[in-house]
Design an enzyme around this catalytic site. Structure first.
Site, PDB file in Angstrom:
ATOM      1  N   LYS A  78      -4.852   2.564  -0.522  1.00  0.00           N
ATOM      2  CA  LYS A  78      -5.850   3.613  -0.366  1.00  0.00           C
ATOM      3  C   LYS A  78      -5.092   4.855   0.063  1.00  0.00           C
ATOM      4  CE  LYS A  78      -9.651   2.462   0.171  1.00  0.00           C
ATOM      5  NZ  LYS A  78     -10.442   2.441  -1.067  1.00  0.00           N
ATOM      6  N   MET A  81      -5.366   9.807  10.666  1.00  0.00           N
ATOM      7  CA  MET A  81      -6.097  10.522   9.605  1.00  0.00           C
ATOM      8  C   MET A  81      -6.901  11.676  10.209  1.00  0.00           C
ATOM      9  SD  MET A  81      -7.371   6.983   7.834  1.00  0.00           S
ATOM     10  CE  MET A  81      -7.572   6.211   9.436  1.00  0.00           C
ATOM     11  N   ASP A  99       0.833  -1.199   0.000  1.00  0.00           N
ATOM     12  CA  ASP A  99       0.000   0.000   0.000  1.00  0.00           C
ATOM     13  C   ASP A  99       0.866   1.248   0.000  1.00  0.00           C
ATOM     14  OD1 ASP A  99       0.438   1.005   2.589  1.00  0.00           O
ATOM     15  OD2 ASP A  99      -1.276  -0.032   3.442  1.00  0.00           O
TER      16      ASP A  99
END
Ligand SMILES: C[S@@+](CC[C@H](N)C(=O)[O-])C[C@H]1O[C@@H](n2cnc3c(N)ncnc32)[C@H](O)[C@@H]1O
Length: 253
Positions: free
Chosen positions: A59, A172, A37
Site C-alpha cells: 500500500k 503518515m 511491501d
C-alpha cells in the site's frame, strides 16, 4: 515444493538492513516466495537469495497500490500451493502495517502463520536522530498515532494527545500537518512545542528537519520528501541539539 503450508509475517525494520532481527533474516533466507511491501528498502531486498520468487504488493500513500483483499488472497493462494511464504513489511507488521488484518485473513482460511517483529519507524528514527522518546522529567509516555485520524469517523482523542509530559509520534502524518497543528494548538499545546520531521530514517537518505508546532504547516509545505516521513512532537526533540553537540565536542577533543 514444500508441503508445510505456512506464512511468516516478517517486520523488515525501518530501512537499515543491520536493524533486521536474526529471525527475520533466517525467515527471508528460508523463504520460497517473498511478498514485500513498498516500504521495504532496496538494501533489505538485496538480502533475498537469488532464485527466491519476489512479488511486490504494498500500500502506498497517495499512489496506486494493491488492494488489501488482493494481498491477502495472494498470500493464501501461494501458501496453498505449498510455498514457504514470507510476507515482508516495513517496520513492524503490527504497527500501522495491516499485519493484524493479514493474520486474521490467514486464520479464517486455515493457513498457519507466525509473526516476526521488526523495529518500528518510531524506534529506528528515534535512535538515528538522537531523540530519546522518553526522558526522565521530560516525557513519561509515548503515543504512536496514525495521521489518518479522521478515517472511520471523527477522532475524539485530541485532548488526550495534547496532555503535557508525553511524546507523540505520527506515522503518515505529513499530509495531515494542518489538522495536527490546528487541533493540538486548539487543545492548549504551546506553539513553541518542538517537532522533528524525520525522512527515510536509518537509511543513507535520512534527513531531519526540526520546527515548532506553531510553524508545522509552514515547514511541512516546504518539505519535498523522497521517502517516508515520521513526525515526532514533544519536548524530547530539544534533546537532539544537546546530544549532537555533545557528540561533536567529543569528536573534536
Ligand atoms: C503504513 S506505515 C508503516 C509503518 C511500519 N509498519 C512501521 O512499523 O514502521 C508508513 C509510515 O511509517 C513511517 N515510516 C516508515 N519507515 C520510515 C522511515 N524509515 N523513516 C521515516 N518514517 C518512516 C512514515 O510515517 C510512513 O508514512
Amino acid at each position: 515444493m514444500n508441503q508445510d503450508i505456512h506464512v511468516t509475517l516478517v517486520g523488515a525494520g525501518p530501512g537499515d538492513p543491520e536493524l533486521l532481527t536474526l529471525k527475520a533474516l533466517r525467515a527471508i533466507e528460508r523463504a520460497e516466495v517473498v511478498v514485500y511491501d513498498s516500504l521495504v528498502s532496496p538494501d533489505i531486498l538485496a538480502l533475498i537469495p537469488a532464485g527466491v520468487k519476489r512479488i511486490e504488493m504494498g500500500k502506498r500513500c497517495g499512489k496506486s497500490s494493491a488492494r488489501q483483499e488482493d494481498i491477502c488472497a495472494v498470500l493464501v493462494r501461494l501458501a496453498r500451493a505449498g510455498n514457504r511464504v514470507v510476507r515482508l513489511k516495513g517496520g513492524d507488521p503490527f504497527i500501522f502495517g495491516r499485519g493484524g488484518e493479514e493474520a486474521l485473513y490467514l486464520k479464517q482460511h486455515d493457513i498457519p502463520f507466525s509473526v516476526v517483529p521488526g523495529i518500528t519507524a518510531a524506534l529506528g528514527c528515534a535512535a538515528a536522530s538522537l531523540i530519546p522518546l522518553t526522558h526522565r522529567g521530560v516525557s513519561r509516555a509515548v503515543t504512536l498515532v496514525t495521521g489518518h485520524l479522521q478515517q472511520g469517523g471523527e477522532f475524539r482523542g485530541w485532548s488526550a494527545l495534547a496532555q503535557a509530559g508525553q511524546t507523540l509520534v505520527f506515522y503518515m502524518g505529513l499530509e495531515q500537518a494542518t489538522v495536527i497543528q490546528q487541533q493540538l494548538l486548539a487543545e492548549g499545546c504551546p506553539a513553541s512545542l518542538p517537532v522533528a520531521l524525520i525522512e527515510s530514517g536509518t537509511t543513507a537518505g535520512q534527513r531531519i528537519t526540526t520546527t515548532e508546532l506553531g510553524r508545522l504547516i509552514h515547514t511541512a509545505e516546504r518539505l519535498t520528501p523522497r521517502g517516508p516521513v515520521l513526525m515526532m512532537i514533544g519536548e524530547v526533540v530539544r534533546l537532539r541539539a544537546e546530544l549532537t553537540a555533545t557528540l561533536d565536542s567529543l569528536a573534536v577533543a
